[in-house]
Design an enzyme around this catalytic site. Structure first.
Site, PDB file in Angstrom:
ATOM      1  N   SER A 189      39.823  43.877  40.305  1.00  0.00           N
ATOM      2  CA  SER A 189      39.062  43.825  39.076  1.00  0.00           C
ATOM      3  C   SER A 189      39.895  44.080  37.813  1.00  0.00           C
ATOM      4  CB  SER A 189      37.923  44.837  39.145  1.00  0.00           C
ATOM      5  OG  SER A 189      38.423  46.153  39.225  1.00  0.00           O
ATOM      6  N   LYS A 241      42.422  49.449  30.886  1.00  0.00           N
ATOM      7  CA  LYS A 241      41.233  48.815  31.473  1.00  0.00           C
ATOM      8  C   LYS A 241      39.972  49.373  30.822  1.00  0.00           C
ATOM      9  CE  LYS A 241      39.365  47.803  36.110  1.00  0.00           C
ATOM     10  NZ  LYS A 241      39.516  48.067  37.557  1.00  0.00           N
ATOM     11  N   SER A 279      41.995  46.818  43.364  1.00  0.00           N
ATOM     12  CA  SER A 279      41.903  46.301  41.996  1.00  0.00           C
ATOM     13  C   SER A 279      43.135  46.471  41.120  1.00  0.00           C
ATOM     14  CB  SER A 279      40.709  46.921  41.280  1.00  0.00           C
ATOM     15  OG  SER A 279      39.550  46.248  41.662  1.00  0.00           O
TER      16      SER A 279
HETATM   17  N1  GLN Z   1      37.690  43.623  45.192  1.00  0.00           N
HETATM   18  C1  GLN Z   1      37.243  44.896  45.644  1.00  0.00           C
HETATM   19  C2  GLN Z   1      35.770  45.034  45.418  1.00  0.00           C
HETATM   20  O1  GLN Z   1      35.184  44.130  44.930  1.00  0.00           O
HETATM   21  C3  GLN Z   1      38.012  45.995  44.974  1.00  0.00           C
HETATM   22  C4  GLN Z   1      37.491  46.395  43.662  1.00  0.00           C
HETATM   23  C5  GLN Z   1      38.222  47.574  43.073  1.00  0.00           C
HETATM   24  O2  GLN Z   1      39.233  48.019  43.609  1.00  0.00           O
HETATM   25  N2  GLN Z   1      37.662  48.099  42.009  1.00  0.00           N
HETATM   26  O3  GLN Z   1      35.194  46.026  45.713  1.00  0.00           O
END
Ligand code: GLN
Length: 473
Positions: free
Chosen positions: A153, A78, A177
């Protein structure tokens, strides 16, 4: 031809050691795949031109008889995790062309094993989002249906594996994410116990929640990767060493928070699939019991106070002065405003503004402190539950992958997608998403996932139940 569909770390390792193919050939097979498919999927933000060079070095290690399990294994990373001398943008314009000056601890560990890094994967900007649509470089498409999101994400990492463009991958998980994209893409994703894996070298989003974790097609692959990246690190004071534990019994007690599943907005096919999964677990001789986690219903409210608060603080470093994009105005302070205005996307700005608000004097107690108090209450819920059960099961996400563009203009709808994943990060316990079936929409089969949650440091139980569920044992 190398079978990239059914490949696992162990199978690849065996073939490499037996000389059925070389690490260079394996890397080439993935690079060809990326060339063919990634123009449509867009899992990668950058593909490394030294991948073959890395594979050659791996081949030398293999030839010398010193290969470890991960030597020569192609992996995607990532883009918020630093690899020295490689671009790391976190999918933000503000870090366009930013080159990392050091290796994240997880990367250093993987380098020591002789893995082959294929490239950096697409994500929501600075990991804020659940679809990769918040990437400044355009969304990733779900390999199961190109009109749909891969989740986020860490959507690029999940799509790279589902599209057979990497064998395994690293992601980060602050509120889901890793697990939600794993569920949307039909693969396995682990959010480790908070502190199990060093966060040194991952760009901070919500520091009290962030964890790096593995993706794989199998539970075993995720476990192998986790075993290498975990451990205490002097560069991350929140990291701790935990003993490697082994499940005491092959018959687990699985708790289901029934009330929590009754909240609205969950696709009925997700519920049906979840009930079928529970039946399957019963047949595997596990005991299913109802449990109560009465305060989980406050998780989203708590998460979306704590995260923006931490985000507003963590994002302060992107000021156009130290690194990344700089837009000059007539004064220093104007440079700062203009750089952030031009360099940061809408969701990141939204969270900075919300976070600054909840931390401001007069509101700090009403929002931030209150959220932290409720966070403790949520932790207590889990503590009580784990006195009675080995693991807790829920669906990973309330829906299958949604269409690109469907939720992007409605942040609250997007936040609701995180309902099953955020409580775990608030508590700091580990959880894994395991593929549990597919839902047919039109001609497409869209993956669904079941999430297993365990007590602190009990990843072993997650690996065991995950393997058992998928028939890997
Ligand atoms: N979808 C969640 C958010 O927008 C989780 C994001 C993440 O785990 N980085 O915060």
């Amino acid at each position: 031809m190398i079978d990239l569909i059914n490949i696992t770390i162990k199978k690849a390792h065996d073939s490499l050691v037996k000389g059925e193919y070389t690490a260079v050939e394996l890397a080439r097979a993935y690079l060809d795949q990326i060339k063919k498919f990634d123009k449509d999927i867009h899992a990668y933000l950058s593909v490394f031109d030294d991948a073959i060079e890395q594979a050659k070095k791996a081949d030398e290690i293999i030839k010398s008889g010193k290969a470890g399990m991960l030597t020569g294994i192609p992996i995607a990373v990532k883009d918020n995790i630093l690899i020295k001398d490689k671009i790391a943008t976190s999918a933000s314009k503000i870090l366009e062309n930013y080159v990392a000056t050091y290796d994240a601890t997880v990367i250093e560990k993987l380098k020591n094993e002789g893995v082959v890094f294929l490239g950096k994967t697409n994500m929501d900007e600075f990991a804020m989002g659940g679809s990769t649509e918040n990437s400044a470089y355009g969304p990733t498409k779900n390999p199961h249906d190109l009109e749909r999101v891969p989740g986020g994400s860490s959507g690029g990492s999940a799509a790279s594996i589902a599209g057979n463009m990497a064998l395994v991958a690293l992601g980060s998980d602050t509120g889901g994410s890793i697990r939600q994209p794993a569920s949307f893409c039909g693969i396995v994703g682990l959010k480790p116990t908070y502190g199990a894996v060093s966060r040194y070298g991952v760009m901070a989003m919500g520091s009290s929640l962030d964890q790096i974790g593995p993706f794989g097609k199998t539970v075993e692959d995720a476990e192998i990767l986790f075993d290498v990246i975990k451990g205490q690190d002097k560069m991350d004071s929140t990291s701790i060493e935990r003993p490697k534990l082994k499940v005491e019994s092959k018959k687990l007690k699985i708790g289901v928070p029934r009330d929590f599943l009754k909240i609205g907005g969950i696709d009925k096919d997700i519920i049906i699939n979840f009930e079928e999964s529970l039946e399957k677990l019963k047949k595997l001789d596990h005991e299913i019991v109802d449990i109560e986690l009465p305060n989980l219903k406050y998780s989203l409210a708590v998460y979306y106070v704590i995260v923006p608060a931490e985000v507003s603080s963590n994002m302060a470093r992107y000021d156009g002065m130290r690194y990344g994009k700089r837009v000059s105005g007539s004064t220093g302070i104007e440079d700062y405003f203009l750089s952030r205005q031009a360099g940061l996307g809408r969701e990141v700005k939204r969270r900075i503004i919300l976070g600054t608000y909840v931390l401001s004097s007069g509101y700090y107690d009403a929002y931030y402190n209150k959220a932290n108090i409720v966070r403790e209450i949520i932790k207590e819920d889990y503590k009580k539950a784990f006195k009675k059960v080995d693991v807790i099961a829920t669906p990973t996400a309330p829906n299958v992958a949604f269409k690109i563009g469907e939720k992007i203009d409605d942040p609250l709808q997007m936040y609701l997608e995180d309902i099953f994943t955020v409580p775990i990060n608030l508590a700091g316990v580990p959880a894994i998403s395991i593929p549990s079936g597919t839902k047919k929409i039109g001609a497409k089969d869209l993956p669904m996932g079941i999430q297993f949650i365990a007590d602190y440091g009990r990843e072993d139980k997650l690996f065991f139940i995950g393997k058992n569920f998928l028939g890997e044992l």
